[in-house]
Design a protein around this motif. Structure first.
Motif, short mmCIF file in Angstrom:
data_model
loop_
_atom_site.label_atom_id
_atom_site.label_comp_id
_atom_site.label_asym_id
_atom_site.label_seq_id
_atom_site.Cartn_x
_atom_site.Cartn_y
_atom_site.Cartn_z
N GLU A 15 -18.49 15.48 17.11
CA GLU A 15 -18.14 16.12 15.84
C GLU A 15 -16.80 15.60 15.33
OE1 GLU A 15 -19.74 17.97 13.80
OE2 GLU A 15 -21.39 18.77 14.97
N LEU A 18 -17.47 12.32 13.67
CA LEU A 18 -18.14 12.50 12.38
C LEU A 18 -17.21 13.09 11.34
CD1 LEU A 18 -21.64 13.78 13.56
CD2 LEU A 18 -21.02 11.48 12.80
N GLY A 24 -16.63 8.59 9.17
CA GLY A 24 -17.70 9.49 9.57
C GLY A 24 -18.78 9.59 8.50
N ILE A 28 -22.73 8.43 8.83
CA ILE A 28 -23.85 9.36 8.58
C ILE A 28 -24.78 8.82 7.50
CG2 ILE A 28 -24.42 11.65 7.66
CD1 ILE A 28 -21.96 12.70 9.18
N PRO A 35 -27.71 11.26 12.33
CA PRO A 35 -26.77 11.96 13.23
C PRO A 35 -26.73 13.47 13.02
CG PRO A 35 -25.74 10.00 12.36
CD PRO A 35 -27.04 10.16 11.63
N HIS A 80 -17.24 19.41 10.09
CA HIS A 80 -17.22 18.62 11.31
C HIS A 80 -15.88 18.77 12.03
CE1 HIS A 80 -21.06 16.66 11.12
NE2 HIS A 80 -20.82 16.12 9.94
#
Length: 107
Positions: A15, A18, A24, A28, A35, A80
């Motif tokens: 996390e 991300l 991040g 994604i 993800p 996140h």
């Protein structure tokens, strides 16, 4: 170290990655939002392990919510980061509290 604590460290680290601004989000979007589905499954597994081991479940619950809402750009990044903080703090303090509890039982 119990399994739920290990999973909290793993999912918290993922996390945190991300949640890195721009990087991040590019990761994604570049992987077709896969993800988010992977993290959803990992958070559900971590939640089930935490329930079985009777440990804190808050980080996993927030992680599930994050996985469902993180497709929204700025909100996703903030969620996140929040999830990473909560999961990693849960994992760190879970080790301290279980150690002190076992100490009290023995002595």
């Amino acid at each position: 170290m119990n399994t739920s604590r290990i999973m909290k460290f793993v999912t918290g680290g993922m996390e945190a990655f991300l949640g890195i601004p721009i990087l991040g989000g590019l990761f994604i979007m570049g992987t077709g939002y896969t993800p988010l589905w992977v993290m959803l499954i990992l958070h559900i597994v971590t939640l089930l392990l935490a329930a079985r081991e009777n440990t804190v479940k808050l980080g996993s619950i927030i992680g599930i919510i994050t996985s469902l809402l993180a497709w929204i750009p700025i909100l996703g990044m903030l969620l996140h980061i929040l999830t990473a903080i909560v999961l990693l703090l849960n994992a760190v303090f879970e080790g301290n509290s279980s150690g002190s509890r076992s100490f009290r039982r023995r002595y």
